[in-house]
Every structure is written in C-alpha cells, then in structure tokens.
Enzyme design. Structure first.
Site, mmCIF file in Angstrom:
data_model
loop_
_atom_site.group_PDB
_atom_site.id
_atom_site.type_symbol
_atom_site.label_atom_id
_atom_site.label_comp_id
_atom_site.label_asym_id
_atom_site.label_seq_id
_atom_site.Cartn_x
_atom_site.Cartn_y
_atom_site.Cartn_z
ATOM 1 N N VAL A 50 4.706 -8.711 34.146
ATOM 2 C CA VAL A 50 5.854 -9.235 34.882
ATOM 3 C C VAL A 50 7.119 -8.456 34.544
ATOM 4 O O VAL A 50 7.953 -8.195 35.414
ATOM 5 C CB VAL A 50 6.032 -10.737 34.590
ATOM 6 N N GLU A 51 7.256 -8.063 33.285
ATOM 7 C CA GLU A 51 8.455 -7.300 32.913
ATOM 8 C C GLU A 51 8.516 -5.981 33.673
ATOM 9 O O GLU A 51 9.591 -5.517 34.050
ATOM 10 C CB GLU A 51 8.485 -7.033 31.403
ATOM 11 N N VAL A 52 7.361 -5.386 33.912
ATOM 12 C CA VAL A 52 7.319 -4.144 34.701
ATOM 13 C C VAL A 52 7.660 -4.438 36.161
ATOM 14 O O VAL A 52 8.420 -3.707 36.800
ATOM 15 C CB VAL A 52 5.946 -3.466 34.597
#
Length: 226
Positions: A50-52
């Site tokens: 999700v951070e990507v």
DNA sequence: AAACCGGGGCA
DNA sequence: TGCCCAGGTTT
C-alpha cells in the site's frame, strides 16, 4: 554551530506537542478517515504494498483499488511470480505503473529471500530496493512498532503552516522539518498520531483550499488563509 | 537540486 | 486547463 534554521526550538516543540495532543483527541473521537489498510491485523505484506501504491497518489484512489489488487496478488509470492508486463498493465489505472511494477517486484524478491521480514535499522532499510525515507519510516513503525513519523507532503504542510516553512525545497533533506515531524509523534500511539496528522491535512489543512474557518487549532496556527 | 514518472480528481 | 496526489531514483 547550530543555526535556528536547522534546530527545533523550545517554543516550536511546545507548539507541536499541543498540536499533536489536539489531533490525537480529534482522531480518538472519530474525526479521521478510515481505510482498509488501517484495519487491525492487516498483514505487513499489504501495508508495504500500500505504501508503494500511495506514492504520489490520493489515498481515496488507492482505497478504491485495494480490493482488486490484493485479490489478484494475495501475497509476496503472487507478486514475484507475475510477469512484469501483467503487473504493469494491472497498475496502469493508478499511474506511475512502470516504476511501481519495478518497485513491487523488487520488494517481492527481497521478501522471498528474507522470509517476508525487513531490517529494523534505518540505514539498512535504505539499502532495500524501492525503500526511501518514507517507506523506511513506515516499515519501522508498522513492522517494529517504533516511533517514527510518516513524513510526506501532508505532514510537512501541516507542520510548516502551523509553525513555519522549511528552508530546503526537498522535504526529505530539511533537517528542521525532520526534527519537527519526529517531535510531533513523540507521544501516543505512533500509528494513530501519524494518521491523525495525515487526516487533518487531507480534511482541513488541505493543500489548495484550507478550511481554516472550521480548524480547531487555527488560533495557534501561524498560517492564515485569505 | 532538479527532473522524471502518470493517471485521475478537483476547482 | 493546471495543479495536486501517504516518493524513490536518476542525472
């Protein structure tokens, strides 16, 4: 020698402490946003992916993509086994698809070699492909439960408006901003404190049309909208 | 330090 | 239309 431009002052610390306390209260009362990846028990795999997906992309956009993505790629292995062309095509609706595909594949390869775990030291994390300052802080917080700030454009905007603007153009290289953000998350649950800041930035302290009228910390804020 | 990636949201 | 978005990498 330390100049006022690079060192966080006592008065500035006090301002940030009060801001963090107010934001935490607001968040505790349900003022923030809710996203699928904030649900308790979300696996590290999803948190890292999700951070990507969130990079340079609105959180709401990622939220609408979340279910599709993790249905198609349930784990690191599925990501590692997928042909890069397939992954790229899948990511196209989000934008930055070529870079994101490369990043996710590199992370999947790393995870495969390290049993899905990441280093617990900042300097080592920066050596991991596709991991910069923001993702390194996120991993330290989510995987290891350590007290690190999620320093992105949102947190930077809140801190800069509330206290004072940074000196350097790049968020990631401004020493004063780094200290200010670290101080901001000094107390409370690291995840909730970070999320409260990001939500305040998204809902009230917006980039374009800040809602200073309804902002509950505007009386102590250095920024005044026209 | 600045350029680059990129589609979608929003005023 | 032009700006902005939970950045990292390359030049």
């Amino acid at each position: 020698m330390s100049s006022p431009d690079t060192v966080l002052g006592t008065g500035e610390k006090r301002k940030l402490t009060l801001l963090a306390a107010d934001l935490a209260d607001w968040y505790r009362q349900g003022g923030g946003r809710s996203f699928p990846w904030r649900e308790p028990g979300t696996p590290l795999y999803q948190l890292v992916c999700v951070e990507v997906l969130l990079q340079r992309t609105r959180a709401e956009t990622v939220a609408s993509f979340y279910h599709r993505f993790f249905t198609r790629f349930p784990g690191w292995q599925d990501l590692a086994e997928a042909p890069v062309e397939v992954l790229e095509e899948f990511l196209k609706p989000l934008g930055l698809w070529k870079r994101r595909a490369a990043s996710l594949r590199a992370l999947a390869a790393y995870a495969a070699k390290h049993d899905g775990m990441f280093p617990n030291r900042y300097e080592e994390l920066l050596q991991v492909p596709a991991v910069g300052q923001y993702v390194a802080h996120a991993i330290l917080m989510f995987q290891h439960g350590e007290r690190f700030p999620l320093i992105d454009v949102n947190m930077a905007r809140v801190v800069e408006r509330f206290v004072r603007p940074r000196k350097l153009a790049d968020i990631r290289h401004d020493p004063w901003l780094q200290q200010a953000c670290k101080w901001l998350v000094r107390r409370g649950d690291p995840k909730k404190v970070n999320w409260s800041v990001l939500d305040h930035a998204a809902l009230t302290c917006r980039a374009r049309n800040p809602d200073c009228q309804s902002c509950f910390v505007s009386s102590r804020c250095a920024f005044k909208a026209a």
